[in-house]
Motif scaffolding. Structure first.
Motif, PDB file in Angstrom:
ATOM      1  N   LEU A   1       0.812  -1.217   0.000  1.00 43.00           N
ATOM      2  CA  LEU A   1       0.000   0.000   0.000  1.00 43.00           C
ATOM      3  C   LEU A   1       0.846   1.268   0.000  1.00 43.00           C
ATOM      4  CD1 LEU A   1      -2.755  -1.022   2.602  1.00 43.00           C
ATOM      5  CD2 LEU A   1      -2.821  -1.228   0.111  1.00 43.00           C
ATOM      6  N   ASN A   2       2.129   1.141   0.376  1.00 45.95           N
ATOM      7  CA  ASN A   2       3.059   2.283   0.449  1.00 45.95           C
ATOM      8  C   ASN A   2       2.528   3.374   1.378  1.00 45.95           C
ATOM      9  OD1 ASN A   2       5.443   3.602  -0.148  1.00 45.95           O
ATOM     10  ND2 ASN A   2       4.608   4.645  -1.945  1.00 45.95           N
ATOM     11  N   ARG A   3       1.837   2.967   2.437  1.00 46.86           N
ATOM     12  CA  ARG A   3       1.278   3.932   3.382  1.00 46.86           C
ATOM     13  C   ARG A   3       2.350   4.554   4.271  1.00 46.86           C
ATOM     14  NH1 ARG A   3      -3.925   3.080   5.125  1.00 46.86           N
ATOM     15  NH2 ARG A   3      -3.537   4.916   6.440  1.00 46.86           N
ATOM     16  N   SER A   4       3.525   3.911   4.377  1.00 47.34           N
ATOM     17  CA  SER A   4       4.579   4.466   5.225  1.00 47.34           C
ATOM     18  C   SER A   4       5.016   5.846   4.754  1.00 47.34           C
ATOM     19  CB  SER A   4       5.785   3.529   5.257  1.00 47.34           C
ATOM     20  OG  SER A   4       6.327   3.361   3.966  1.00 47.34           O
ATOM     21  N   SER A   5       4.787   6.163   3.480  1.00 39.86           N
ATOM     22  CA  SER A   5       5.172   7.469   2.944  1.00 39.86           C
ATOM     23  C   SER A   5       4.398   8.608   3.600  1.00 39.86           C
ATOM     24  CB  SER A   5       4.970   7.505   1.431  1.00 39.86           C
ATOM     25  OG  SER A   5       3.621   7.253   1.097  1.00 39.86           O
ATOM     26  N   GLU A   6       3.299   8.282   4.297  1.00 40.48           N
ATOM     27  CA  GLU A   6       2.534   9.309   5.018  1.00 40.48           C
ATOM     28  C   GLU A   6       3.352   9.911   6.152  1.00 40.48           C
ATOM     29  OE1 GLU A   6      -1.088   7.481   6.285  1.00 40.48           O
ATOM     30  OE2 GLU A   6      -1.678   6.883   4.248  1.00 40.48           O
ATOM     31  N   TRP A   7       4.410   9.220   6.566  1.00 40.81           N
ATOM     32  CA  TRP A   7       5.279   9.714   7.645  1.00 40.81           C
ATOM     33  C   TRP A   7       6.537  10.399   7.094  1.00 40.81           C
ATOM     34  CZ3 TRP A   7       1.723   6.074   8.308  1.00 40.81           C
ATOM     35  CH2 TRP A   7       0.999   6.074   9.493  1.00 40.81           C
ATOM     36  N   GLY A   8       6.484  10.816   5.864  1.00 38.01           N
ATOM     37  CA  GLY A   8       7.595  11.538   5.259  1.00 38.01           C
ATOM     38  C   GLY A   8       8.312  10.721   4.203  1.00 38.01           C
ATOM     39  N   THR A   9       8.907  11.408   3.255  1.00 36.47           N
ATOM     40  CA  THR A   9       9.629  10.741   2.169  1.00 36.47           C
ATOM     41  C   THR A   9      10.999  11.366   1.974  1.00 36.47           C
ATOM     42  OG1 THR A   9       8.699  12.215   0.482  1.00 36.47           O
ATOM     43  CG2 THR A   9       7.464  10.198   0.979  1.00 36.47           C
ATOM     44  N   HIS A  10      11.892  10.598   1.366  1.00 40.37           N
ATOM     45  CA  HIS A  10      13.222  11.074   0.993  1.00 40.37           C
ATOM     46  C   HIS A  10      13.509  10.630  -0.435  1.00 40.37           C
ATOM     47  CE1 HIS A  10      13.745  11.183   5.464  1.00 40.37           C
ATOM     48  NE2 HIS A  10      14.445  12.255   5.172  1.00 40.37           N
ATOM     49  N   PRO A  11      14.422  11.314  -1.111  1.00 40.59           N
ATOM     50  CA  PRO A  11      14.759  10.907  -2.481  1.00 40.59           C
ATOM     51  C   PRO A  11      15.460   9.546  -2.507  1.00 40.59           C
ATOM     52  CG  PRO A  11      16.231  12.658  -1.716  1.00 40.59           C
ATOM     53  CD  PRO A  11      15.137  12.537  -0.700  1.00 40.59           C
ATOM     54  N   PHE A  12      15.533   8.975  -3.687  1.00 43.44           N
ATOM     55  CA  PHE A  12      16.102   7.635  -3.867  1.00 43.44           C
ATOM     56  C   PHE A  12      17.507   7.529  -3.280  1.00 43.44           C
ATOM     57  CE2 PHE A  12      18.630   4.563  -6.228  1.00 43.44           C
ATOM     58  CZ  PHE A  12      17.829   3.435  -6.207  1.00 43.44           C
TER      59      PHE A  12
ATOM     60  N   TYR B   1      15.787  -1.162  -0.990  1.00 37.83           N
ATOM     61  CA  TYR B   1      15.065  -0.390   0.022  1.00 37.83           C
ATOM     62  C   TYR B   1      14.966   1.083  -0.369  1.00 37.83           C
ATOM     63  CZ  TYR B   1      13.329  -2.754   4.164  1.00 37.83           C
ATOM     64  OH  TYR B   1      12.552  -3.465   5.040  1.00 37.83           O
ATOM     65  N   SER B   2      15.889   1.538  -1.194  1.00 39.60           N
ATOM     66  CA  SER B   2      15.862   2.936  -1.627  1.00 39.60           C
ATOM     67  C   SER B   2      14.666   3.238  -2.513  1.00 39.60           C
ATOM     68  CB  SER B   2      17.156   3.275  -2.375  1.00 39.60           C
ATOM     69  OG  SER B   2      18.277   3.165  -1.526  1.00 39.60           O
ATOM     70  N   LYS B   3      14.038   2.204  -3.045  1.00 38.12           N
ATOM     71  CA  LYS B   3      12.875   2.410  -3.896  1.00 38.12           C
ATOM     72  C   LYS B   3      11.646   2.826  -3.095  1.00 38.12           C
ATOM     73  CE  LYS B   3      12.104  -0.282  -7.376  1.00 38.12           C
ATOM     74  NZ  LYS B   3      12.319   0.687  -8.475  1.00 38.12           N
ATOM     75  N   LEU B   4      11.635   2.500  -1.782  1.00 32.64           N
ATOM     76  CA  LEU B   4      10.520   2.922  -0.933  1.00 32.64           C
ATOM     77  C   LEU B   4      10.689   4.395  -0.580  1.00 32.64           C
ATOM     78  CD1 LEU B   4      10.206  -0.113   1.518  1.00 32.64           C
ATOM     79  CD2 LEU B   4       8.680   0.485  -0.378  1.00 32.64           C
ATOM     80  N   PRO B   5       9.665   5.213  -0.760  1.00 31.63           N
ATOM     81  CA  PRO B   5       9.796   6.663  -0.501  1.00 31.63           C
ATOM     82  C   PRO B   5      10.106   6.989   0.960  1.00 31.63           C
ATOM     83  CG  PRO B   5       7.847   6.198  -1.832  1.00 31.63           C
ATOM     84  CD  PRO B   5       8.350   4.877  -1.334  1.00 31.63           C
TER      85      PRO B   5
END
Length: 475
Positions: free
Chosen positions: A226-237, A280-284
């Motif tokens: 679901l990629n819901r973890s991105s709701e807690w912030g994202t970083h570039p690849f 793992y870098s593919k996850l935002p």
């Protein structure tokens, strides 16, 4: 006697060095953050509520996704004799937090020792020595190895896998497949280990969570599918390679790259771990703890390079590399000192609760002292291990508007807001804000500011008239 002492230091000297540093971090920064909250509360409940599952914290505050209790059970069982002794001596529960964190650190460092011994057998004692030096000069691995994060509980298993990999017990490592490993044997080993692990966690967690549950599957689905973890912030690849790993590896970062060039054997061990970080870098959503298990392999590669530089330090070109390496190590030590000072100031609510317990004793107007802990305070240093027994009572009730506090019967508030109607600010606790670079000595300083405020109910004059430190004037 001297020979026994020398033999002991020969066998366990490196462990004493790394263990002492980790223990220093435990005793100077004992409190925990929100990322650690599930496991630290679980350890508390296992140790103090035991079979009374209805009192467990996760039933009231389940979090976004369920987590497994298996790791918390293991640490709690090992720490239980010490905690029992502390209870018999009527020591504060905070001492039990020291105990569970030291036990966790002991587990992780003992598995790191197993990996280190395999490095020594395969690459020599000098590479082992530099592995220890580089690890000791870094901040994050030894600071986090005692913190009850899910990633750290898994870190111990990863170290064991590294050790078996270097030892050549590839089926024991499970996560490694080479040409010398039969595909079907590897598949059988992995399926057997996976079935045992899944069966254990489903059995334990379904009972405690009171529903049929495989926590890791729900976490994987939430974070990855679901990629819901991105709701807690994202970083570039590139963030792991340009920020997280440089900060955590320090001197070992350029050295591990050099080690890959110097010894062809190193590339064989680096490639799978490097591939893991790339994937793992593919996850935002990115955090250092997600890839902290890669640090020992990178440190090994750096130790190979450091050993080669040291052995050739008297040669014309290599002596400049040797001087540069020493400079990198000194720089690592300086960075670790800054990281430690920042982390020390990063748990303001934990530090706030201590003087509240000391100054705010039993009042004339109430048998109970009811403390409300807001979300910010609960996330920045407070766990159930920090709570005192009767007459203290604690609430983490959420979604209370500031103007509604005056209608509640809380004796004290731990809150991130300076002014709350119906309450008087009694004291504040500063916390870390940022690092400031300046001209002069020291060139780096920490900027702190008030983060948590202790408020007392104005209807309780006995509380208000005590000798509190007071609060700063905030415009």
């Amino acid at each position: 006697m001297a020979r026994k002492s020398d033999k002991f230091l020969e066998l366990y000297g490196y462990d004493l060095v790394l263990g002492s540093i980790a223990a220093f971090y435990v005793f100077t920064v004992p409190y925990t953050k929100v990322e650690e909250s599930f496991n630290v509360q679980a350890m508390h409940d296992i140790l103090y509520h035991r079979h009374q599952i209805e009192k467990y914290d996760h039933l009231e505050f389940p979090g976004v996704v369920p987590r497994t209790f298996v790791g918390a059970f293991l640490v709690s069982i090992l720490a239980s004799p010490v905690v029992l002794l502390m209870n018999l001596l009527h020591l504060p529960k905070l001492y039990s937090l020291y105990a569970v964190r030291l036990v966790l650190g002991g587990i992780v460092l003992s598995t790191l020792r197993f990996f280190r011994i395999q490095i020594k057998k395969k690459f020599g004692s000098q590479v082992e020595a530099f592995f220890v030096i580089l690890t000791a000069l870094q901040f994050h691995l030894l600071f986090y190895c005692t913190r009850p994060l899910p990633n750290i509980l898994a870190f111990a298993l990863v170290n064991l896998a590294y050790g078996y990999w270097f030892k050549g017990s590839l089926y024991a490592a499970l996560n490694c497949m080479t040409k010398s490993v039969s595909f079907w044997k590897a598949l059988t080993s992995c399926l057997a280990a996976a079935s045992l692990s899944i069966g254990l966690t489903v059995l334990v967690d379904s009972v405690i969570w009171r529903r049929l549950l495989w926590p890791e599957l729900e976490v994987f689905w939430f974070n990855s599918v679901l990629n819901r973890s991105s709701e807690w912030g994202t970083h570039p690849f590139h963030w792991y390679f340009t920020s997280a790993l440089p900060r955590s590896l320090l001197a070992a970062y350029p050295l591990f790259l050099f080690g890959v060039l110097l010894d062809r054997r190193v590339f064989f061990y680096i490639l799978p771990v490097l591939s893991f970080v790339v994937l793992y870098s593919k996850l935002p959503h990115k955090e250092l703890r997600f890839v902290i298990s890669s640090i020992p392999i990178f440190n090994f590669a750096a130790a190979v390079a450091a050993s080669r530089v040291y052995n050739n330090r008297k040669k014309s070109f290599w002596k400049f590399l040797y001087i540069a390496m020493l400079g990198l190590m000194l720089g690592s030590l300086a960075c670790t000192a800054v990281f430690f000072m920042a982390s020390y100031e990063n748990y303001p609510s934990g530090y706030a609760l201590k003087p509240l317990h000391r100054i705010g004793g039993i009042t004339k107007n109430s048998d109970e002292l009811w403390v409300h802990i807001d979300t910010f305070s609960a996330m920045n240093g407070i766990s159930r291990f920090c709570e005192d027994n009767y007459p203290w009572r604690y609430s983490k009730e959420e979604n209370i508007f500031l103007e509604d506090f005056q209608m509640r019967n809380f004796t004290y508030l731990l809150n991130e807001n300076f002014y709350i109607k119906g309450f008087k600010c009694l004291m504040s606790v500063d916390g870390f804000s940022r690092v400031r670079v300046r001209i002069g000595f020291p060139p780096i300083s920490l900027v702190k500011g008030p983060k948590v405020f202790i408020h007392g109910n104005i209807r309780n004059t006995d509380i208000i008239n005590r000798s509190w430190p007071g609060c700063p004037v905030i415009p």
